[in-house]
Design an enzyme around this catalytic site. Structure first.
Site, PDB file in Angstrom:
ATOM      1  N   ASN A  84     -14.545   0.375  -5.973  1.00 19.09           N
ATOM      2  CA  ASN A  84     -15.433   1.225  -5.413  1.00 19.09           C
ATOM      3  C   ASN A  84     -16.221   1.873  -6.729  1.00 19.09           C
ATOM      4  O   ASN A  84     -16.548   2.929  -6.777  1.00 19.09           O
ATOM      5  CB  ASN A  84     -14.824   2.415  -4.858  1.00 19.09           C
ATOM      6  CG  ASN A  84     -14.185   1.942  -3.326  1.00 19.09           C
ATOM      7  OD1 ASN A  84     -14.506   0.748  -3.098  1.00 19.09           O
ATOM      8  ND2 ASN A  84     -13.485   2.799  -2.726  1.00 19.09           N
ATOM      9  N   ASP A 100       0.789  -1.209   0.011  1.00 16.98           N
ATOM     10  CA  ASP A 100      -0.161   0.077  -0.018  1.00 16.98           C
ATOM     11  C   ASP A 100       0.772   1.279  -0.078  1.00 16.98           C
ATOM     12  O   ASP A 100       2.068   1.366  -0.684  1.00 16.98           O
ATOM     13  CB  ASP A 100      -1.018  -0.204   1.299  1.00 16.98           C
ATOM     14  CG  ASP A 100      -2.247   0.669   0.912  1.00 16.98           C
ATOM     15  OD1 ASP A 100      -2.340   2.091   0.886  1.00 16.98           O
ATOM     16  OD2 ASP A 100      -3.370  -0.069   0.808  1.00 16.98           O
ATOM     17  N   SER A 133     -11.478  -0.964   0.254  1.00 20.29           N
ATOM     18  CA  SER A 133     -10.027  -0.928   0.908  1.00 20.29           C
ATOM     19  C   SER A 133     -10.163  -1.402   2.170  1.00 20.29           C
ATOM     20  O   SER A 133      -9.207  -1.869   2.960  1.00 20.29           O
ATOM     21  CB  SER A 133      -9.335   0.406   0.676  1.00 20.29           C
ATOM     22  OG  SER A 133      -8.662   0.584  -0.538  1.00 20.29           O
ATOM     23  N   HIS A 142      -3.517   5.845   3.914  1.00 13.30           N
ATOM     24  CA  HIS A 142      -4.291   4.888   3.449  1.00 13.30           C
ATOM     25  C   HIS A 142      -3.724   3.548   3.954  1.00 13.30           C
ATOM     26  O   HIS A 142      -4.641   2.607   4.673  1.00 13.30           O
ATOM     27  CB  HIS A 142      -4.195   4.661   1.774  1.00 13.30           C
ATOM     28  CG  HIS A 142      -5.229   3.666   1.364  1.00 13.30           C
ATOM     29  ND1 HIS A 142      -4.965   2.460   0.896  1.00 13.30           N
ATOM     30  CD2 HIS A 142      -6.559   3.911   1.212  1.00 13.30           C
ATOM     31  CE1 HIS A 142      -6.013   1.730   0.475  1.00 13.30           C
ATOM     32  NE2 HIS A 142      -6.941   2.616   0.558  1.00 13.30           N
TER      33      HIS A 142
END
Length: 588
Positions: free
Chosen positions: A263, A139, A327, A172
């Protein structure tokens, strides 16, 4: 973090610009300036050619065999020439994927991770200091100074800036890490795992975007370090062969890969890459009402669902915050996978177990896959499946006095709870029990050859039946039988020969691996099987591999591996069709 529903147009424009017009079928004719490409090669000559014509080479990714991917700056003419080579698998502009997150983020209680915690399931070290799952967040990095992550964090690597640690500069990855592995320390939040070994591969920059090559390198590093789970809360609409190669490499090497479905909203087949690759578990997002989240991608690739709306987790710089997105759903599954692999499951077994124990929440298969992940059910003894008899055969062994038989067997248990194998030899003529044997086994699979004897019987034509009963630690059992007729053949069978046998060893991360190279022969030309076993000092089998062979000569290799520190010897056994065996060992 980019709000998918608010800035969708801007995000799609940025993705299109990042991956280049080639994904739309027009880029090759317009691109005149040198560009960064990934070149997949299939031979040393192709690798050399790709390196020679590059303006600059920034990375070489090594897959199995001769297959590699070269990332570098290339002119259009160089790419056109490489495309014409049969040993160049592909060329692609080095596009990007982005962090998949938020539209507005709870979930540990909903997936019953807290029930697992109450049963001392943490994903961490055993009481003797050994074990513990290794979970990598692939990530934007991890804030390893966060008080809810610092004790679990082990190490990381920055692939965006070509070196250094993996400190998060976007936030994130830190939020994702807390859901999978936040500590149980009476502060902030708690993760699905609470004591797993946490690692970070920083592949996304401070803007939330990362190149395919950086992402592939992070996946490759996860596999080469011997880590158990890789979470990919990132993605994009374009297929990348480079990232696909990395996922295949890691999955074949034992890594459980979990990714956010995307998404894009429930609009048909909208699952993003890398979640859409078959080696990866694609995770959709649900809300508190067990409905599919309004932003969640759906499609046939969805394998599991998990909470993804208003999920509370760790934030950059300390403290907690809520975020929404697939996520946030993905690390629930990654943490569950870590719990299973801490209990001895392989990546494939953990994947099957998560599917088999998922909770049906009434959504369609394209929305929930096999259902909502349930950590407690996956780890619960009460829901364990029964062990399985994978194979059983009975072969007569020629003797002068007794009727002797070799029972070759293999058993398995998807829950990793094997306990015992019991064998009974019966003379079918009078239904008398002639011999019994009991073998202690453990883990998720076991195999062996057990000699059973009908003493004093050297007649012919009698049928003998061996029954095998395999039992797990929860007393669930399965059985099978095999029958052989005693023959009059008393000819001497030759014993097969081990012509050569060598062993090489290596350690990758937490795995100790041994590879046996062997050649065998048999004068009667009835070779049957060759088996390699990794044994500890007490002759317990830590792992095994077997090959079916035939004829008078055969050669090959096996890899056996263990996460235990007790490996002592590698044993090679060659067996012919008459049951004659020859064995040899090598110290490791």
């Amino acid at each position: 973090m980019i709000m998918i529903d608010v800035f969708r147009r801007e995000v799609l424009a940025k993705i299109t610009a990042a991956i280049g017009l080639s994904s739309l079928g027009a880029g090759r004719t317009l691109a005149q300036e040198p560009n960064e490409y990934n070149v997949g090669t299939a031979s040393p000559a192709a690798e050399q050619a790709a390196s020679d014509v590059a303006n600059e080479v920034s990375r070489v990714l090594n897959w199995d065999g001769n297959e590699k991917t070269i990332t570098g700056i290339y002119s259009q003419e160089a790419i056109d020439n490489l495309d014409n080579r049969p040993d160049v698998r592909y060329t692609e502009i080095n596009g990007t994927y982005q962090a998949i997150s938020e539209t507005l983020p709870w979930g540990i209680d909903r997936v019953d991770a807290n029930v697992a915690h109450s049963n001392d399931e943490t994903g961490g070290d055993d009481t003797d200091g050994e074990g513990g799952a290794h979970v990598t967040i692939i990530d934007s990095g991890v804030d390893y100074g966060h008080t809810d992550l610092d004790d679990n964090y082990i190490d990381g690597k920055d692939f965006v800036n070509d070196g250094g640690d993996a400190m998060d500069d976007y936030g994130h990855g830190t939020h994702v890490a807390g859901t999978s592995d936040a500590e149980d320390d009476d502060e902030d939040v708690i993760g699905v795992c609470t004591a797993a070994h946490l690692h970070a591969a920083k592949v996304l920059g401070s803007d939330g975007y990362g190149s395919w090559s950086d992402i592939a390198a992070g996946i490759e590093w996860t596999a080469n370090q011997g880590h158990d789970v890789g979470n990919l809360s990132l993605g994009g609409t374009s297929y990348s062969q480079t990232v696909k190669d990395a996922c295949q490499y890691a999955y074949d090497d034992g890594v459980l890969l979990v990714a956010a479905a995307g998404n894009e909203g429930p609009r048909g087949n909208s699952v993003l890459y890398p979640a859409a690759y078959e080696e990866v578990i694609a995770v959709s997002a649900t809300d508190r009402s067990n409905d599919i989240a309004r932003f969640s991608s759906t499609g046939p690739e969805v394998e599991l669902a998990a909470p993804g709306v208003n999920v509370l987790s760790t934030t950059l710089g300390g403290g907690t915050g809520e975020k929404s997105g697939t996520s946030m759903a993905s690390p629930h599954v990654a943490g569950a996978g870590g719990q299973l692999m801490d209990n001895g499951y392989t990546n494939r077994e953990a994947r099957t177990r998560l599917r088999d124990t998922a909770e049906d929440i009434g959504l369609s298969s394209t929305e929930q896959g096999h259902g909502l992940v349930n950590v407690a059910a996956a780890l619960s003894d009460s829901s364990n499946s029964s062990p399985t008899v994978d194979s059983l055969s009975l072969t007569e062994v020629e003797t002068d006095v007794d009727a002797e038989f070799d029972a070759d067997w293999q058993v398995s248990d998807s829950d990793g709870n094997l306990d015992s194998v019991d064998l009974t030899l019966t003379d079918d003529t009078d239904s008398e029990t002639e011999d019994t044997a009991s073998i202690d086994v453990s883990g998720d699979s076991a195999s062996g050859t057990t000699r059973l004897v009908a003493s004093g019987d050297d007649g012919s034509g009698n049928n003998y039946t061996a029954e095998l009963v395999v039992t797990d630690a929860n007393e669930a059992s399965s059985s099978d039988t095999a029958t052989e007729t005693e023959s009059e053949d008393t000819t001497d069978a030759s014993t097969p020969t081990i012509k050569s046998f060598s062993v090489s060893t290596r350690t990758t991360g937490v795995w100790f691996r041994a590879e046996s190279d062997w050649a065998v022969s048999d004068a009667d030309s009835d070779l049957d099987t060759v088996t390699t076993e990794l044994l500890d000092a007490n002759q317990n089998v830590l792992d095994s591999a077997s090959s079916n062979v035939s004829g008078s000569n055969a050669s090959g290799s096996h890899e056996v591996r263990t996460r235990s520190s007790d490996a002592d010897v590698v044993k090679l056994t060659v067996t012919d069709a008459a049951g004659n065996q020859t064995s040899d060992t090598r110290d490791v």
